[in-house]
Design an enzyme around this catalytic site. Sequence first.
Site, PDB file in Angstrom:
ATOM      1  N   LYS A  80      -6.397  17.201 -17.563  1.00 58.50           N
ATOM      2  CA  LYS A  80      -6.490  15.813 -18.015  1.00 58.50           C
ATOM      3  C   LYS A  80      -6.816  15.859 -19.499  1.00 58.50           C
ATOM      4  CE  LYS A  80      -6.640  11.601 -16.086  1.00 58.50           C
ATOM      5  NZ  LYS A  80      -5.848  11.063 -14.992  1.00 58.50           N
ATOM      6  N   GLY A 180      -5.531  -7.138  -4.158  1.00 58.01           N
ATOM      7  CA  GLY A 180      -4.657  -6.894  -5.307  1.00 58.01           C
ATOM      8  C   GLY A 180      -3.233  -7.271  -4.945  1.00 58.01           C
ATOM      9  N   GLY A 182      -0.797  -6.518  -7.384  1.00 52.09           N
ATOM     10  CA  GLY A 182      -0.156  -5.906  -8.548  1.00 52.09           C
ATOM     11  C   GLY A 182       1.026  -5.046  -8.140  1.00 52.09           C
ATOM     12  N   VAL A 184       1.449  -1.733  -7.163  1.00 52.16           N
ATOM     13  CA  VAL A 184       1.393  -0.936  -5.935  1.00 52.16           C
ATOM     14  C   VAL A 184       1.347  -1.864  -4.721  1.00 52.16           C
ATOM     15  CG1 VAL A 184       0.017   0.713  -4.600  1.00 52.16           C
ATOM     16  CG2 VAL A 184       0.282   1.032  -7.067  1.00 52.16           C
ATOM     17  N   ALA A 185       0.455  -2.857  -4.775  1.00 48.00           N
ATOM     18  CA  ALA A 185       0.282  -3.762  -3.635  1.00 48.00           C
ATOM     19  C   ALA A 185       1.586  -4.483  -3.300  1.00 48.00           C
ATOM     20  CB  ALA A 185      -0.816  -4.773  -3.948  1.00 48.00           C
TER      21      ALA A 185
END
Length: 370
Positions: A80, A180, A182, A184-185
């Site tokens: 990361k 949510g 958004g 993904v949802a």
Amino acid sequence: MISFESIEEYGHEQVIICSNKEAGLKAIIAIHNTTLGPALGGTRMWNYTSDKAALKDVLRLSRGMTYKAAVSGLNLGGGKAVIIGDSSTQKNELLFRTFGRFIEGLAGRYITAEDVGTSVKDMEYVRMETKYVTGISKSLGGSGDPSPVTAYGVYMGMKACAKFKWGSDSLSGKKIAVQGAGSVASYLCQHLFKEGAELFVTDINELRIKHLLETIKAKVIDPEEIYNVDSDIFSPNALGGILNDKTIKKLKCEIVAGGANNQLEKETEHGSALIEKNILYAPDYVINAGGLINVASELEGYNQERALKHAENIFDVIYRILGISSKGNIPTYEASNKIAEERLRQISGINKIYAGSSRFSGRFGYLFQR
Ligand code: NAD
């Protein structure tokens, strides 16, 4: 700031401080473990309160990537990067191209992607300096928006939970409360709606709900009320830390399975609180691994159909985790950590440290565990 002790604490291989005054770049790249392959993980840009806080974050996040790749059967390591700065005012081409040159210098030991505070456009600047970057736009041969693959993986993981809990993976007629509305949802709800689930949705952004209701039928719930919905499954797809002292006691579901990152406010405490309520919890970093699978697929030449096929594997991984958790009476995230550690242990004998670019182009026929 960086000491051998701090690196050893999390078991990192290498931590790189990147600085360029002219470009205003202050960044840290952390390579946690390359036993399975090159370390892949996004670059986060955040206005950290101190350099120490940035270091702590990058060490923690990169270790998480090692586990995520290992348990998902990817032949990738964990890494990361963090860029210290304000992503709303301090981003520009010079910054990301300079950062890209640092990544190039690592010769493929670390491959980056977008994360909180960075975008596809930023990664395209990085791409001007190095090929060791994923998450670029489709027009440049990248994978574009990862949400469809993430959502499909969440759907598969949810079906695995259903099979474990109720003996059938069918979600038809199941009451599912989705937090949510958004990216993904929305994709997730489409799969669930198609299968005949009864959906309850919430979002703080009314426009998102409006868009979602153009494609599916669902009952809209007030954001604070979503925990109280009498449901079979609660699916968090918005924020982290939402499984906590306040919310767990409200839950009236049998399964928690959603794509949001870091759902448990405190891993041990709240993981155990869910067990006490006999709620099956699909570990977030496993069920949402479709995002990683999607960007990793770029390394083989991106093809969404193939990425979705790989994400299907999340069903088997979650099912196996639930079995180990139930047999050993341990929280599911502990069971998934065990699987990841076991895989790393098995491979470490032959493949301890990933040396660099020589294996980059040739090895991705073997991106996934055989
Ligand atoms: P998004 O920004 O498209 O959607 C998040 C939605 O949550 C927004 O519509 C927002 O208004 C809503 N929200 C915020 N606070 C809320 C609250 N208190 N109650 C209800 N709704 C609230 O993000 P996304 O890409 O769909 O990601 C959702 C989650 O999944 C995040 O935690 C993200 O880190 C994680 N995740 C996403 C991916 C991916 O491929 N996009 C991959 C892995 C993990």
